[in-house]
Motif scaffolding. Structure first.
Motif, PDB file in Angstrom:
ATOM      1  N   ASN A  13     -15.193   0.778  -2.570  1.00  0.00           N
ATOM      2  CA  ASN A  13     -14.678  -0.231  -1.653  1.00  0.00           C
ATOM      3  C   ASN A  13     -13.269  -0.655  -2.024  1.00  0.00           C
ATOM      4  O   ASN A  13     -12.407  -0.805  -1.166  1.00  0.00           O
ATOM      5  N   THR A  14     -13.062  -0.867  -3.330  1.00  0.00           N
ATOM      6  CA  THR A  14     -11.726  -1.230  -3.783  1.00  0.00           C
ATOM      7  C   THR A  14     -10.754  -0.103  -3.473  1.00  0.00           C
ATOM      8  O   THR A  14      -9.627  -0.339  -3.035  1.00  0.00           O
ATOM      9  N   VAL A  50     -10.519   4.267 -10.277  1.00  0.00           N
ATOM     10  CA  VAL A  50     -10.748   3.271  -9.221  1.00  0.00           C
ATOM     11  C   VAL A  50     -11.898   3.727  -8.319  1.00  0.00           C
ATOM     12  O   VAL A  50     -12.809   2.953  -8.013  1.00  0.00           O
ATOM     13  N   ARG A  82     -10.889   2.068  -1.091  1.00  0.00           N
ATOM     14  CA  ARG A  82     -10.567   2.080   0.333  1.00  0.00           C
ATOM     15  C   ARG A  82      -9.619   0.934   0.676  1.00  0.00           C
ATOM     16  O   ARG A  82      -8.656   1.085   1.411  1.00  0.00           O
ATOM     17  N   TYR A  83      -9.924  -0.228   0.115  1.00  0.00           N
ATOM     18  CA  TYR A  83      -9.141  -1.434   0.366  1.00  0.00           C
ATOM     19  C   TYR A  83      -7.676  -1.230  -0.006  1.00  0.00           C
ATOM     20  O   TYR A  83      -6.772  -1.688   0.673  1.00  0.00           O
ATOM     21  N   ILE A  84      -7.466  -0.493  -1.095  1.00  0.00           N
ATOM     22  CA  ILE A  84      -6.105  -0.348  -1.587  1.00  0.00           C
ATOM     23  C   ILE A  84      -5.433   0.871  -0.966  1.00  0.00           C
ATOM     24  O   ILE A  84      -4.250   1.114  -1.149  1.00  0.00           O
ATOM     25  N   GLY A  85      -6.183   1.624  -0.174  1.00  0.00           N
ATOM     26  CA  GLY A  85      -5.584   2.721   0.557  1.00  0.00           C
ATOM     27  C   GLY A  85      -5.699   4.078  -0.099  1.00  0.00           C
ATOM     28  O   GLY A  85      -4.976   5.004   0.251  1.00  0.00           O
ATOM     29  N   ILE A  86      -6.614   4.210  -1.060  1.00  0.00           N
ATOM     30  CA  ILE A  86      -6.838   5.525  -1.656  1.00  0.00           C
ATOM     31  C   ILE A  86      -7.724   6.326  -0.709  1.00  0.00           C
ATOM     32  O   ILE A  86      -8.703   5.810  -0.181  1.00  0.00           O
ATOM     33  N   TYR A 145      -5.831   7.536 -12.667  1.00  0.00           N
ATOM     34  CA  TYR A 145      -6.057   6.142 -12.278  1.00  0.00           C
ATOM     35  C   TYR A 145      -6.882   6.076 -11.002  1.00  0.00           C
ATOM     36  O   TYR A 145      -7.831   5.293 -10.894  1.00  0.00           O
ATOM     37  N   GLU A 146      -6.546   6.946 -10.050  1.00  0.00           N
ATOM     38  CA  GLU A 146      -7.319   6.984  -8.805  1.00  0.00           C
ATOM     39  C   GLU A 146      -8.781   7.342  -9.074  1.00  0.00           C
ATOM     40  O   GLU A 146      -9.688   6.770  -8.472  1.00  0.00           O
ATOM     41  N   LYS A 166      -1.299   9.121 -12.317  1.00  0.00           N
ATOM     42  CA  LYS A 166      -1.731   8.409 -11.124  1.00  0.00           C
ATOM     43  C   LYS A 166      -3.078   8.927 -10.639  1.00  0.00           C
ATOM     44  O   LYS A 166      -3.926   8.166 -10.194  1.00  0.00           O
TER      45      LYS A 166
END
Lengths: 513, 370
Positions: free
Chosen positions: B244-245, B238, B247-251, B234-235, B231
């Motif tokens: 931006n993505t 991203v 942040r959008y997904i909550g990372i 993967y982070e 994981k």
């Protein structure tokens, strides 16, 4: 026809890798006429015009200007052939005035702003532009910036003008003003080429229409002798119905109550000013406004991506009937609170998805953090990817193709598919059909309608007012970060919304004065 | 009016077109061909400079790297593997940061700090602590030292968005001067620390480098799994592709930047430990010898894939050792091998151009008009 051809394209072909953007395109535009280039997104309109204006060079074929063969290898060459292009994205220096921007980059040896100003004024008078030459660009509205771009190419002596989707960012009123100016230029003997995919504009403005489909030239018709349905058929290749269904909303209850939120950006500008509204389950709430009026910040505030200086965002949880305040929560916290909020942002590949990752990994964005394992589980995302590819007819070589290689419509299907698969109770979509072909657009409208039927509160930020008034139950208009009105989608008109869009700005200006 | 605008024909001779449709096998065939051509050029140039025959050059190169392998003596081979291990370990350390698009140019300094910790332990604690405890302390302190040197620029990046390239480069100079000062303190004016006998990694089967090689082999496999299947990996991807993505997904982007640089710095620290406790038993400002910078290229040439990096480092280290042996026979210094290595890397980077772009010569138009 006794008209003189200004520009002729013969067998123009342009490839990008394996993609053929234009194939054997033949086209003629005459002096003293407005020619529309009509085609869906991705049909190669812009590529074709970029070859005329010297940004790309054709792989095959010839361009004739005034019946003489022309070689255009740079925008400078294009200018020497008196071709001027007004791009979708303006290329102006923000801190310069109109006049300074117009003379910028001219190499005639002398810099005489006063003389130039006189000439700019003359051009403005001739065609009816209303603009202060000393006004700085950063204080201008989008429509004023566009005017500067147009005067700029006229000042450089262009008599072939190409406008790429000029109305995309304008209100109905501004559009009409622009069209009048274009008509005046036509009567002055200029050749105007306008790229668009909006049918009613084509019909009201142009003399002839040339249609492109998937990079190929389909044909040219006289506007007077054609109709909307004929043009659509030429554009799409088959007959399609252009009606959006809209059922009466039922069992609506308040789902999301936004209460007086104010948001100040890093520059200190107030981008949202005391915004309050309610989104109800089972209805589509449209948000209309000039681009950059705070739409993005509004959705991002709800999604937990903006810091608010005041106000609250209340979510009424249908499962527990409790009320949660989403203000100052991160997206992860919002999800962990059990709020089923889905968000299709405007910037699909830059925010909603990761362009270099494949469909499976993009599905995983939403679910990867679940569970305590250190490792990723790709089984479920893979199943979801296959399901979305199948259900939404995503055209892709495989589920492991990077999404940036997909066309705009397919990218959007992947993103919307993922957000809907999370079975939301609130679904926010920003410009969901921008850049999509007609079939994909209607698929998206249908998906939104399905969600509405399921009792989801849908918030739809749109730019095409025709679509907004056809699809939405209520339309909220935002202007300079303020809500300027909420109207009923069934009874309102485009003109009413257009007036509301510019309302706050006019008020603001008179306040200052 | 229009007449003044008429131009003479000046078509471009060719133009460059982006492509992304090349099948993977073809791309690798181009890379393999480039390596062959590179070897050929290196052979030619070496033969020309050393006035040897072409064949002789290659035989010196191979025997220089593998030694008397066929007579059953493997000393040279182990030395070769050891040098691969060090360069590879640095490249592996940089890879998670690079995947996050955090341009860590500070492997040199992070490895030096990671080497300083063991030498301090060996000198100061060596006589006092039992051997296993000493080794454990060495390992822990070197990891921490490297991690600290890596995380400082990350903290500034996460909170103040400073430029990490400049920051990490500057940290290298600081690390070098700290080492210089320590050597001055402990070297007793000679500017050399004599090899310390405490806290050396044990030899396995008469082979001093065995532990180093095993450690790096294990890190290679773990790094591959970490980047591809965890994981956190993967982070990292991203955040690297789009903050931006993320942040959008909550990372939590700050957290990922800091965590990843802790890992990157810690692995550089491990490399420093392998160099000091596992190899030299001493330290000087050239202990890492610029490999922190070569490792940047190795990570890129390996396309951030640890297993491809093994191949690339093996190739570069082969040239470095082999060509310097050729140079020795002609009384040239090590600069010659550095030049050759640079040339080969340049060719390898250059061949990526032909994988990503194709060149189109314009001719169809002329034919069409006849």
């Amino acid at each position: 026809m006794d008209k003189q051809p200004a520009i002729e394209l013969k067998n123009i072909t342009k490839r990008f890798g394996k993609v053929v953007a234009n194939k054997d395109v033949n086209l003629t535009a005459y002096r003293g006429e407005i020619l529309s280039i009509l085609g869906e997104n991705g049909s190669g309109k812009t590529t074709l015009m970029n070859m005329i204006s010297g940004i790309y060079f054709p792989d095959e074929g010839e361009i004739f200007i005034d019946e003489k063969e022309a070689v255009i290898t740079s925008p400078k060459d294009a200018f020497s052939y008196k071709i001027g292009m007004i791009h979708q994205h303006f290329k102006l220096v923000d801190v310069f005035s109109e006049a300074e921007n117009i003379v910028l980059g001219l190499e005639d040896g002398k810099y005489n702003l006063k003389a130039s100003t006189e000439q700019i004024k003359k051009i403005s008078e001739q065609y009816g532009f209303e603009l202060d030459v000393d006004k700085k660009i950063y204080t201008m509205s989008v429509s004023e910036k566009q005017t500067v771009e147009i005067i700029k190419v006229l000042y450089r002596g262009a008599d072939i003008l190409i406008l790429d989707e000029p109305t995309a960012v304008l209100t109905p009123q501004e559009t009409e003003k622009l069209f009048n100016i274009l008509r005046r230029m036509r009567d002055d003997g200029k050749c105007i080429i306008i790229i668009t995919h909006k049918l009613h504009e084509v019909l009201s403005l142009s003399d002839r229409v040339s249609v492109l489909r998937k990079g190929e030239y389909v044909g040219t018709v006289n506007t007077a002798e054609t109709s909307e349905s004929e043009l659509t058929e030429m554009m799409v290749g088959k007959k399609i119905e252009l009606n959006i269904e809209r059922n009466e909303p039922h069992d609506t209850i308040d789902r999301l109550i936004v209460n007086g939120i104010t948001c100040v950006d890093r520059m200190g500008t107030t981008v949202l000013d005391d915004v309050s509204f309610t989104a109800k389950s089972g209805e589509i709430l449209g948000i209309a406004g000039i681009a950059g009026s705070g739409q993005r910040e509004l959705l991002e505030s709800i999604a937990g991506l903006q810091h608010l200086s005041s106000g609250e965002i209340l979510y009424l949880n249908p499962k527990t009937d409790s009320i949660e305040n989403l203000r100052d929560k991160t997206p992860m916290q919002i999800r962990n609170m059990g709020v089923r909020l889905s968000f299709v942002p405007e910037d699909r590949l830059g925010m909603g998805l990761v362009g270099n990752m494949d469909i499976v990994d993009n599905m995983m964005l939403r679910s990867y953090s679940k569970g305590h394992s250190m490792f990723l589980k790709r089984k479920k995302p893979k199943d979801l990817a296959m399901k979305i590819i199948h259900d939404l007819e995503v055209v892709t070589p495989s589920a492991s193709t990077p999404v940036r290689r997909l066309s705009g419509g397919n990218v959007q299907k992947v993103l919307v598919g993922r957000e809907i698969a999370a079975s939301p109770t609130v679904l926010m979509v920003a410009y969901p059909v921008r850049g999509l072909d007609i079939n994909s657009s209607y698929m998206i409208y249908n998906l939104l309608n399905e969600q509405k039927e399921k009792g989801v509160a849908v918030i739809f930020v749109g730019e095409d007012l025709d679509v907004l008034v056809e699809l939405c139950d209520r339309i909220m208009v935002i202007g300079s970060g303020k809500i300027t009105g909420v109207v009923d989608g069934r009874t309102t008109t485009k003109e009413e919304i257009g007036l509301l869009m510019t309302k706050s700005k006019q008020e603001g200006e008179s306040d200052n004065g | 009016m229009a007449d003044t605008a008429v131009k003479t024909h000046r078509e471009p001779l060719f133009h460059v077109v982006k492509r992304d449709d090349m099948p993977w096998w073809k791309a690798w065939a181009i890379r393999a061909a480039t390596i062959v051509i590179a070897f050929f050029i290196v052979g030619l140039l070496s033969a020309a400079v050393t006035e040897k025959s072409f064949g002789e050059t290659y035989s010196v190169m191979f025997s220089g790297v593998f030694g008397r392998l066929f007579e059953g003596r493997t000393t040279m081979l182990w030395k070769y593997l050891q040098e691969i291990a060090i360069l590879l370990c640095l490249a592996l350390a940089l890879t998670p940061a690079f995947k996050m698009k955090f341009w860590n140019c500070g492997a040199e300094g992070q490895a030096l700090m990671g080497g300083l910790a063991p030498i301090v332990c060996m000198i100061e604690l060596g006589p006092k602590l039992p051997y296993p405890v000493l080794i454990a302390v060495i390992a822990i302190t070197s990891i921490i030292a490297g991690a600290i040197w890596g995380v400082i620029p990350a903290i500034f990046k996460a909170w103040f968005n400073t430029n990490e390239t400049l920051f990490t480069l500057m940290m290298n100079y600081i690390a070098t001067q700290i080492i210089a000062y320590y050597v001055y303190l402990k070297g007793g004016g000679s500017n050399v620390i004599n090899p310390v006998e405490y806290g050396n990694f044990p030899a396995v089967g008469n082979n001093n480098y065995f532990i180093n090689i095993v450690v790096v082999a294990v890190i290679t496999v773990i790094m591959y799994i970490y980047l591809k299947y965890s994981k956190q990996g993967y982070e990292i991807s991203v955040v690297g592709e789009s903050q931006n993505t993320a942040r959008y997904i909550g990372i939590n982007v700050k957290k990922v930047i800091i965590r990843t640089m802790v890992i990157s710095g810690a692995l550089c620290g491990v490399t420093g430990m392998l160099l000091v406790a596992g190899t030299d038993h001493s330290i000087n400002i050239n202990s890492v010898g610029g490999q922190g910078f070569t490792a940047i290229l190795m990570s890129w040439l390996g396309q951030f894939n640890p297993f491809i990096m093994v191949i690339m480092t093996a190739l570069v280290v082969f040239l470095r050792i082999g060509v310097s042996k050729v140079a020795d026979t002609a009384l040239l210094n090590s600069s010659f091998s550095e030049i050759m290595v640079g040339l080969v890397i340049l060719l390898l980077v250059g061949c990526e151009f032909f994988i990503n772009y194709s060149i189109k010569f314009k001719h169809s138009k002329k034919e069409a008009r006849v």
